[in-house]
Design an enzyme around this catalytic site. Structure first.
Site, PDB file in Angstrom:
ATOM      1  N   HIS A 180       0.783  -1.088   0.201  1.00 29.07           N
ATOM      2  CA  HIS A 180      -0.030   0.093  -0.036  1.00 29.07           C
ATOM      3  C   HIS A 180       0.929   1.105  -0.013  1.00 29.07           C
ATOM      4  O   HIS A 180       1.894   1.132   0.435  1.00 29.07           O
ATOM      5  CB  HIS A 180      -0.715  -0.007   1.318  1.00 29.07           C
ATOM      6  N   CYS A 274      -2.270   2.594   9.196  1.00 27.94           N
ATOM      7  CA  CYS A 274      -3.474   1.730   8.871  1.00 27.94           C
ATOM      8  C   CYS A 274      -4.536   1.620   9.607  1.00 27.94           C
ATOM      9  O   CYS A 274      -5.643   1.431   9.145  1.00 27.94           O
ATOM     10  CB  CYS A 274      -2.666   0.343   8.783  1.00 27.94           C
TER      11      CYS A 274
END
Length: 281
Positions: A180, A274
Site C-alpha cells: 500500500h 493503517c
C-alpha cells in the site's frame, strides 16, 4: 466516541502548526492472522489478541491526548483485518468514496465502512473499481497521491479524480512488502512528505522528486518497521516507536515524533496509519 475539537494551535518556533483532526478507528476485537495476503502475514506465527487491543487503545488515546477527535466503528465477526480502518475508504469534503478490496477475504469490509460513513451523515459513493481507500489514496494539500501495483487499480485513480475534482498523481509500487502507498510514503503536512525511494518504480521516483524536492527520504531500516505508516497533524507525527532514525529526521525538520508500539498489529502488515481513517468533513 467523539470529542470536541480544539481551535487551531499557533505555529511553533519551526513554523510547524498542528491542526485538529477527526479520525475513525476500529477495535481489533476479531484481530487474527488467518490468511496471508501480504509478505508480513504468517498464519503460523502466534498473535496475542489482548496485546493487540492494548496497543490499539494506546494509539487511540494518543490521538485524544493530542487534541484530535476519534470515532469508533464496531468490529464485525469474520473480518480480522477490519482494524485497519484506513483501508475502509477515502473521505474528502464530506464525501466518502468506498473501498473495493482486491482480496475476497476483505471484501465485506467495504460495505461495512460505507454503511457507517453514510450513517454518520457523509455522502457515500460506492466505488466501481478496486481500491483500498487511504491505504493507496493519500491527500497532500489539494493533491491526491494514488498508489498502484499491488492492490488499487489505476482505473480507481480516474474515479477519484472525477469524484473529488482534484489532481490525482499515480505512483507505482514495486516492492510487495510495501503493498500500500501508506506503507512507503507518509504525508507530513500540505506540502511535505517522506518516502522510501526503492519502494517505487523509477518513473514514480522521478515524479516524487519533481513534486517534493524537499521530501524526507527514509532509510530501509525505518520503513521495515512500518515507520512510514505514520499519521501527522502538521506538527506531531505518530509513528512506530521502533523507527528511531526516521524520528530523528523528523525532529531535524521541526516535527514532533510521537512513538507508539503497534508491533502486534504489524504481524498483519499494518501500523499506526493503517489503523486510522481521516474524516475530512
Amino acid at each position: 466516541m467523539t470529542v470536541t475539537l480544539a481551535p487551531h494551535t499557533a505555529p511553533d518556533h519551526h513554523g510547524r502548526t498542528s491542526r485538529p483532526r477527526r479520525y475513525l478507528m476500529c477495535p481489533p476485537e476479531h484481530f487474527a492472522v488467518e490468511y496471508a495476503i501480504n509478505p508480513w502475514m504468517d498464519p503460523a506465527r502466534p498473535v496475542d489478541a489482548a496485546r493487540a487491543m492494548r496497543q490499539w487503545d494506546a494509539l487511540r488515546r494518543t490521538y485524544l491526548d493530542l487534541g484530535h477527535a476519534v470515532e469508533v466503528i464496531p468490529a464485525e465477526p469474520g473480518l480480522p483485518d477490519m482494524v485497519f480502518a484506513a483501508n475502509g475508504g477515502l473521505v474528502v469534503d464530506g464525501t466518502a468514496y468506498s473501498a473495493r478490496f482486491a482480496h475476497p477475504q476483505r471484501a465485506a469490509e467495504g460495505p461495512a465502512y460505507l454503511g457507517w460513513l453514510r450513517a454518520a451523515g457523509l455522502r457515500g459513493v460506492e466505488a466501481e473499481h478496486v481500491n483500498e481507500g487511504e491505504g493507496d489514496l493519500l491527500v497532500v494539500g489539494d493533491l491526491v497521491l494514488a498508489g498502484t501495483g499491488f492492490r488499487t487499480a489505476v482505473a480507481a485513480h480516474d474515479e477519484v479524480r472525477a469524484l473529488f475534482g482534484r489532481p490525482v498523481v499515480t505512483l507505482e509500487l514495486v516492492d510487495p512488502h510495501y503493498y500500500h502507498l501508506d506503507t512507503a510514503l507518509a504525508v507530513l503536512d500540505d506540502t511535505t512528505v517522506a518516502y522510501l525511494p526503492e519502494a517505487f518504480s523509477a518513473a514514480s521516483r522521478e515524479t516524487l522528486r519533481e513534486l517534493f524536492p524537499d521530501a524526507i527520504l527514509a532509510k530501509a531500516r525505518d520503513a521495515a518497521v512500518l515507520g512510514l505508516n505514520a499519521v501527522s497533524d502538521g506538527r506531531h507525527v505518530v509513528l512506530a516507536a521502533q523507527a528511531t532514525g526516521f524520528a530523528a529526521r523528523l525532529r531535524e525538520r521541526g516535527f514532533v515524533p510521537v512513538g507508539v508500539d503497534v508491533s502486534e498489529l504489524m504481524k498483519a502488515g499494518g501500523g499506526a496509519k493503517c489503523c486510522t481513517l481521516e474524516l475530512r468533513v
